[in-house]
Design an enzyme around this catalytic site. Structure first.
Site, short mmCIF file in Angstrom:
data_model
loop_
_atom_site.label_atom_id
_atom_site.label_comp_id
_atom_site.label_asym_id
_atom_site.label_seq_id
_atom_site.Cartn_x
_atom_site.Cartn_y
_atom_site.Cartn_z
N GLY A 9 -4.83 7.87 44.06
CA GLY A 9 -4.75 9.32 44.28
C GLY A 9 -6.02 10.05 43.91
O GLY A 9 -6.85 9.58 43.11
N GLN A 71 -6.69 1.38 49.47
CA GLN A 71 -6.02 2.31 50.38
C GLN A 71 -7.08 3.30 50.85
O GLN A 71 -7.38 4.28 50.19
CB GLN A 71 -4.87 3.05 49.67
CG GLN A 71 -4.07 3.93 50.62
CD GLN A 71 -3.02 4.77 49.90
OE1 GLN A 71 -3.17 5.10 48.73
NE2 GLN A 71 -1.95 5.14 50.62
N THR A 77 2.75 6.83 49.00
CA THR A 77 2.99 5.71 48.10
C THR A 77 3.48 4.46 48.82
O THR A 77 3.13 3.33 48.44
CB THR A 77 4.02 6.12 47.03
OG1 THR A 77 5.18 6.67 47.69
CG2 THR A 77 3.44 7.16 46.10
N TYR A 98 2.67 3.11 38.13
CA TYR A 98 1.76 4.18 38.53
C TYR A 98 0.64 4.33 37.49
O TYR A 98 0.90 4.39 36.29
CB TYR A 98 2.53 5.50 38.68
CG TYR A 98 3.53 5.43 39.81
CD1 TYR A 98 3.21 5.87 41.09
CD2 TYR A 98 4.79 4.86 39.59
CE1 TYR A 98 4.13 5.76 42.13
CE2 TYR A 98 5.71 4.74 40.62
CZ TYR A 98 5.37 5.20 41.89
OH TYR A 98 6.28 5.08 42.93
N HIS A 359 -27.48 10.90 -2.97
CA HIS A 359 -27.88 12.20 -2.44
C HIS A 359 -29.03 12.09 -1.44
O HIS A 359 -30.02 11.40 -1.69
CB HIS A 359 -28.37 13.15 -3.56
CG HIS A 359 -27.68 13.00 -4.86
ND1 HIS A 359 -26.49 13.59 -5.15
CD2 HIS A 359 -28.03 12.30 -5.98
CE1 HIS A 359 -26.13 13.29 -6.39
NE2 HIS A 359 -27.03 12.49 -6.90
N TYR A 362 -32.24 8.48 3.43
CA TYR A 362 -32.14 7.67 4.65
C TYR A 362 -32.48 6.24 4.30
O TYR A 362 -33.59 5.95 3.80
CB TYR A 362 -33.08 8.18 5.75
CG TYR A 362 -33.11 7.25 6.94
CD1 TYR A 362 -31.99 7.11 7.76
CD2 TYR A 362 -34.22 6.45 7.20
CE1 TYR A 362 -31.99 6.24 8.83
CE2 TYR A 362 -34.23 5.57 8.27
CZ TYR A 362 -33.12 5.47 9.08
OH TYR A 362 -33.11 4.59 10.14
N ASN A 382 -39.07 3.07 8.36
CA ASN A 382 -38.87 1.78 9.03
C ASN A 382 -39.49 1.70 10.41
O ASN A 382 -39.44 0.65 11.04
CB ASN A 382 -37.38 1.48 9.13
CG ASN A 382 -36.61 2.56 9.89
OD1 ASN A 382 -37.01 3.72 9.89
ND2 ASN A 382 -35.53 2.19 10.54
#
Length: 453
Positions: A9, A71, A77, A98, A359, A362, A382
């Site tokens: 559909g 289809q 249907t 369905y 705290h 990274y 990095n």
């Protein structure tokens, strides 16, 4: 058994370029939910009929056990099921599902299949408080189904019928092929309706049997974003209810979303507005604070995850403490009793037993040993603009605040790094590492005075 899933559909009312059956429910396409349920019935043939967005749909759900029928024209249907016939085993019955009806339980479908096991024509029906708009199941005085009458064709007496047709059927495949070939499209839409097959079955002397689901929402379909949202809430509440039965504490069952698989141990507690995606495992005595997002992660026993934490592709040991406002990215591995605090980001890094980064830090592409303290404002540098390199910090290191570690670099066991230091060379064990700086104090300094306007 053959299973045919109709997924051709257009879904105009969704107002979306995405094919309707690919809209997500709990993080997976609607069609994927139906296929998963179908697989639990162990069909010999599983066929998905595609049409609108066929290539996109096939790509999304392609699997070795799934075949596709196309289809090309949307002619109803009945026409859709006809496209699947060449792929079916004629000696086995066919169950029609369905792609936009995602919540039907496997147990409901098994009951329907069992009811029709003697070669009958089986229909899944449901009784609604308000059946408006649905085809009614008409029965004779003995209770046998005689026909399905659509709303627009129903008499006033028939409109009072509360039992409706869901469209889900099971029937012998050979007869189904014959009946589909006899369908006519003499209706306003010029389409071939699968619902018309029931009258052909009755005319042929077939017994028509029915079965009903435990809950009417199992048969709800999606034709609009509003209906999609409604089913999302139903599905999430079902998941929440199952978690509660398993002993999980949910601060508010209406405010937790599981978009994948969530496995919980004993005495797990989850606060409000948490989202779990992919495969997530929470061991015993895990506590999740509010507004957390956890994706594809395993969380060890006794861990506490505080508010607004995001975890993706990470492994957490036992008794770790994460957050609030922490982010663990793919490849983050935390050993037992590690701490990652507020505004700390960890990516592709190992943090050892009892180590803490509490705290504003990274940590990326790093291997951190046990009992290491990472001071606020520490950054593992990095990336050189082309490649990424690893930082190694051995056991019992103390890293002072505002430290930069320029990878590739190794810091030996027991090192103390003074605040404000940049480390770009390897550091031997047990030393104090610092960048010597001169501090100057000047007398007689006068601060600027703000000018009056």
């Amino acid at each position: 058994m053959n299973i045919v899933i109709l997924a051709a559909g257009t879904g105009k009312r969704m107002r979306s370029a995405l094919p309707k059956v690919l809209h997500p429910l709990a993080g997976r396409p609607l069609l994927s939910h139906v296929i998963a349920t179908a697989r639990t019935l162990q069909p010999s043939r599983l066929v998905v009929v595609v049409g609108h967005g066929a290539e996109q749909v096939q790509t999304a759900v392609a699997a070795p056990d799934v075949q596709f029928a196309v289809q090309a024209e949307q002619l109803g249907t009945g026409h859709a099921v006809r496209q699947a016939l060449p792929l079916l085993d004629p000696a086995q019955p066919t169950l029609v599902l369905y792609g936009d009806v995602p919540l039907t339980r496997a147990s409901t479908l098994r009951r329907l299949v069992d009811a029709a096991r003697e070669g009958s024509y089986g229909i899944l029906t449901v009784t609604l408080d308000d059946p408006t708009g649905y085809g009614r199941i008409v029965r004779d005085a003995a209770g046998f189904v005689t026909r399905i009458v659509e709303q627009k064709d129903a008499s006033p007496e028939q409109l009072k019928i509360a039992e409706i047709n869901t469209g889900i059927i099971v029937t012998p495949t050979g007869q189904l092929a014959m009946w589909l070939g006899a369908l006519k499209n003499e209706n306003a839409q010029g389409e071939y309706y699968l619902t018309d097959v029931v009258e052909l079955a009755i005319e042929a002397g077939f017994d028509v049997v029915t079965s009903q689901p435990d809950d009417e929402w199992e048969t709800l379909g999606v034709n609009s974003k509003a209906q999609l949202a409604e089913l999302e809430r139903i599905h999430q509440r079902t998941i929440a209810d199952a978690l509660l039965v398993d002993g999980v504490t949910l601060a508010d069952p209406a405010r937790v979303d599981v978009r994948g698989t969530l496995r919980c141990g004993r005495d797990v507690s989850i606060d409000v507005n948490c989202v779990f995606e992919g495969n997530v495992t929470l061991a015993d005595n895990v506590t999740i604070g509010p507004n957390c997002v956890i994706r594809n992660a395993s969380v060890g026993a006794g861990t506490r995850i505080d508010a607004f934490t995001h975890i993706d592709g990470a492994e957490l040991g036992a008794n770790t403490v994460i957050g609030p406002y922490a982010r663990l990215r793919p490849g983050a591995q935390l050993a037992d009793e590690a701490h990652v605090g507020n505004f700390v980001e960890v990516k592709n890094a190992v943090i050892g037993h009892g180590s803490k980064a509490n705290h504003l830090t990274y940590i990326g592409d790093a291997d951190i040993g046990a009992r290491v303290n990472i001071g606020a404002g520490t950054i593992t540098c990095n990336y050189d603009g082309a490649n990424k390199f690893r930082t190694v910090i051995e056991d019992d290191v103390f890293v002072g605040s505002d430290t930069q570690l320029v990878a590739p670099v190794r810091v030996g066991r027991g090192v103390t790094i003074a605040a404000g230091t940049t480390i770009w060379k390897d550091v031997a064990e047990g030393v104090l590492a610092l960048n010597e700086k001169t501090q100057t104090a000047k007398s007689g300094y006068v601060r600027p005075v703000k000018k009056k306007s």
